[in-house]
Scaffold this motif. Structure first.
Motif, mmCIF file in Angstrom:
data_model
loop_
_atom_site.group_PDB
_atom_site.id
_atom_site.type_symbol
_atom_site.label_atom_id
_atom_site.label_comp_id
_atom_site.label_asym_id
_atom_site.label_seq_id
_atom_site.Cartn_x
_atom_site.Cartn_y
_atom_site.Cartn_z
ATOM 1 N N PHE A 317 35.439 87.303 66.917
ATOM 2 C CA PHE A 317 35.187 86.491 68.110
ATOM 3 C C PHE A 317 34.017 87.099 68.861
ATOM 4 O O PHE A 317 33.622 88.227 68.608
ATOM 5 N N SER A 318 33.468 86.316 69.772
ATOM 6 C CA SER A 318 32.419 86.850 70.645
ATOM 7 C C SER A 318 32.636 86.351 72.053
ATOM 8 O O SER A 318 33.212 87.023 72.887
ATOM 9 N N CYS A 319 32.201 85.125 72.300
ATOM 10 C CA CYS A 319 32.117 84.657 73.689
ATOM 11 C C CYS A 319 33.458 84.221 74.247
ATOM 12 O O CYS A 319 33.673 84.264 75.451
ATOM 13 N N GLU A 320 34.338 83.757 73.376
ATOM 14 C CA GLU A 320 35.615 83.154 73.791
ATOM 15 C C GLU A 320 35.409 82.013 74.775
ATOM 16 O O GLU A 320 36.241 81.765 75.635
ATOM 17 N N ALA A 321 34.294 81.364 74.661
ATOM 18 C CA ALA A 321 33.993 80.249 75.546
ATOM 19 C C ALA A 321 33.564 79.011 74.770
ATOM 20 O O ALA A 321 33.132 78.034 75.354
ATOM 21 N N GLY A 322 33.672 79.055 73.443
ATOM 22 C CA GLY A 322 33.292 77.893 72.652
ATOM 23 C C GLY A 322 31.802 77.782 72.409
ATOM 24 O O GLY A 322 31.316 76.738 71.993
ATOM 25 N N ASN A 323 31.072 78.860 72.642
ATOM 26 C CA ASN A 323 29.611 78.793 72.553
ATOM 27 C C ASN A 323 29.017 79.302 71.259
ATOM 28 O O ASN A 323 27.956 78.878 70.858
ATOM 29 N N CYS A 324 29.657 80.280 70.631
ATOM 30 C CA CYS A 324 28.918 81.050 69.632
ATOM 31 C C CYS A 324 29.353 80.800 68.198
ATOM 32 O O CYS A 324 28.608 81.102 67.279
ATOM 33 N N ALA A 325 30.550 80.304 67.999
ATOM 34 C CA ALA A 325 31.101 80.036 66.655
ATOM 35 C C ALA A 325 31.414 81.294 65.854
ATOM 36 O O ALA A 325 31.686 81.205 64.665
ATOM 37 N N THR A 326 31.377 82.437 66.469
ATOM 38 C CA THR A 326 31.760 83.647 65.744
ATOM 39 C C THR A 326 33.207 83.549 65.265
ATOM 40 O O THR A 326 33.582 84.123 64.253
ATOM 41 N N CYS A 327 34.035 82.818 65.992
ATOM 42 C CA CYS A 327 35.470 82.740 65.700
ATOM 43 C C CYS A 327 35.808 81.595 64.751
ATOM 44 O O CYS A 327 36.969 81.251 64.595
ATOM 45 N N LEU A 355 36.763 76.137 66.324
ATOM 46 C CA LEU A 355 36.518 77.389 67.042
ATOM 47 C C LEU A 355 37.896 77.901 67.440
ATOM 48 O O LEU A 355 38.561 77.316 68.296
ATOM 49 N N CYS A 357 38.910 80.224 69.171
ATOM 50 C CA CYS A 357 39.103 80.631 70.576
ATOM 51 C C CYS A 357 39.387 79.435 71.462
ATOM 52 O O CYS A 357 39.808 79.600 72.603
HETATM 53 FE FE1 FES Z 1 32.522 82.174 70.630
HETATM 54 FE FE2 FES Z 1 34.885 81.244 69.846
HETATM 55 S S1 FES Z 1 34.337 83.269 70.194
HETATM 56 S S2 FES Z 1 33.078 80.152 70.119
#
Ligand code: FES
Length: 371
Positions: A317-327, A355, A357
């Motif tokens: 995960f990264s942003c936990e805001a739905g922005n980065c798609a790491t998750c 996503l 998160c």
């Molecule tokens: Fe960035 Fe889910 S952690 S979109």
């Protein structure tokens, strides 16, 4: 599978790699020119990249090495790592003039209002966001900046010239101390405390491999605040102190240790729980990650990322805001609704990607696969 609803679309834009700078034997800075809109960011933040490697769409987040106050160009610095699909692909394939897909910028590893000295602790490529912070704070405040940078050996040192130039430009305000594992062994708590000296009230920014960060966080005498930039995938239990933080690239997350010393990190796995589901909730969440399969009872309103952590896994995960798609992961049975989607395309949603998160199951049982 039905497509998730209630989504907001946003997105990635194309950026041209205008220059590539060799920073060390295995680190390159990629200078980027976004095509559609300028990237607005704060020092210490990171950006998600979407690249296709051998037909596979992959997402990785990399911190900016530039600072908006001092650099007219947007730069990210990427270190090659063994098995790192994206970082190695970038090193091996990108040339000046090539294009990349660049997502939104996010991250909380940023400067706070303070007059205290900034103490930066970096392991390996953890220097990337710390350089950005140092440039910003030197240019915009009168604060002193002291950096303790640990690297594997002299050939691995990143930003040697940039830091030398900064030191000359800000005499008396910037101190850079280098530590090489090759000659001094791994950095330890005594060395951290000796470095801090009378600046215990300084604000510490820590970035590097997990073992390095944990050691530094525990060693810091306080009472200054500690801000940490963690990486969102599992790392070996005892990684070399100056190894690159993540095997697959650099999926950066931004939990922090607040001024009170309360650790607000969300990257640590929590043990699986056998607690029964709340009344009215039935069903299960099954997660496949790193060749492990875990199933936990479904909980109302819980995201798939939270369920994965509750299952004892350490999901990316990264942003936990739905922005980065790491998750990102794929729902292979059942269905989930995304609260926010600022990263996935319609095609990806149609294929079942979510996503985690932001994905809350709305079927009794659901299976999600991070592979
Ligand atoms: Fe960035 Fe889910 S952690 S979109």
């Amino acid at each position: 599978m039905a497509r998730p609803t209630n989504v907001q679309r946003a997105g990635f834009q194309t950026a041209t790699v205008t220059r590539i700078v060799k920073e060390s034997v295995d680190a390159r800075t990629f200078v980027l020119r976004p095509h559609e809109q300028p990237i607005t960011y704060r020092a210490g933040q990171f950006c998600t990249f979407r690249v296709t490697v051998d037909g596979e769409v992959l997402y990785r987040s990399y911190s900016m090495s530039s600072a908006p106050e001092t650099d007219s160009e947007l730069m990210t610095t990427v270190k090659r790592v063994p098995g790192g699909k994206v970082s190695n692909w970038m090193h091996d394939n990108l040339t000046e003039g090539d294009e990349l897909e660049l997502g939104p910028v996010t991250g909380r590893f940023c400067l706070r209002e303070s007059a205290a000295p900034l103490l930066g602790f970096s392991g390996g490529s953890g220097i990337t966001p710390i350089l950005s912070l140092a440039k910003s704070v030197l240019a915009t405040t009168d604060r002193r900046v002291r950096l303790l940078c640990a690297d594997r050996d002299a050939d691995s040192m990143i930003f040697g010239e940039a830091l030398t130039a900064l030191t000359a430009r800000y005499p008396g305000r910037l101190e850079v101390r280098r530590h090489l594992d090759s000659s001094g062994g791994f950095l330890d708590a005594d060395a951290v405390r000796a470095f801090v000296g009378p600046d215990g009230h300084g604000e510490a920014y820590v970035c590097g491999p997990e073992a390095f960060m944990e050691m530094v966080e525990n060693a810091l005498p306080g009472p200054g605040a500690i801000y940490s930039e963690r990486f969102g995938t599992p790392v070996p239990a005892t990684p070399p102190v100056s190894a690159d933080p993540i095997a697959g690239g650099a999926a950066v997350v931004s939990p922090e240790i607040g001024p009170s010393g309360t650790h607000t990190s969300v990257s640590a796995a929590t043990p699986a729980t056998a607690a029964p589901p709340p009344q009215g909730e039935t069903g299960t969440v099954t997660i496949l990650l790193n060749r492990k399969k875990k199933t936990v009872p479904r909980r109302a309103g819980e995201t798939l990322l939270e369920s994965a952590r509750r299952a004892g896994l350490v999901p990316p995960f990264s942003c936990e805001a739905g922005n980065c798609a790491t998750c990102i992961a794929k729902v292979t049975s059942g269905h989930a609704t995304l609260r926010v989607n600022e990263a996935l395309t319609d095609d990806e949603l149609d294929e079942g990607y979510v996503l985690t998160c932001q994905a809350v199951p709305d079927t009794d049982s659901i299976t999600v696969d991070y592979e």
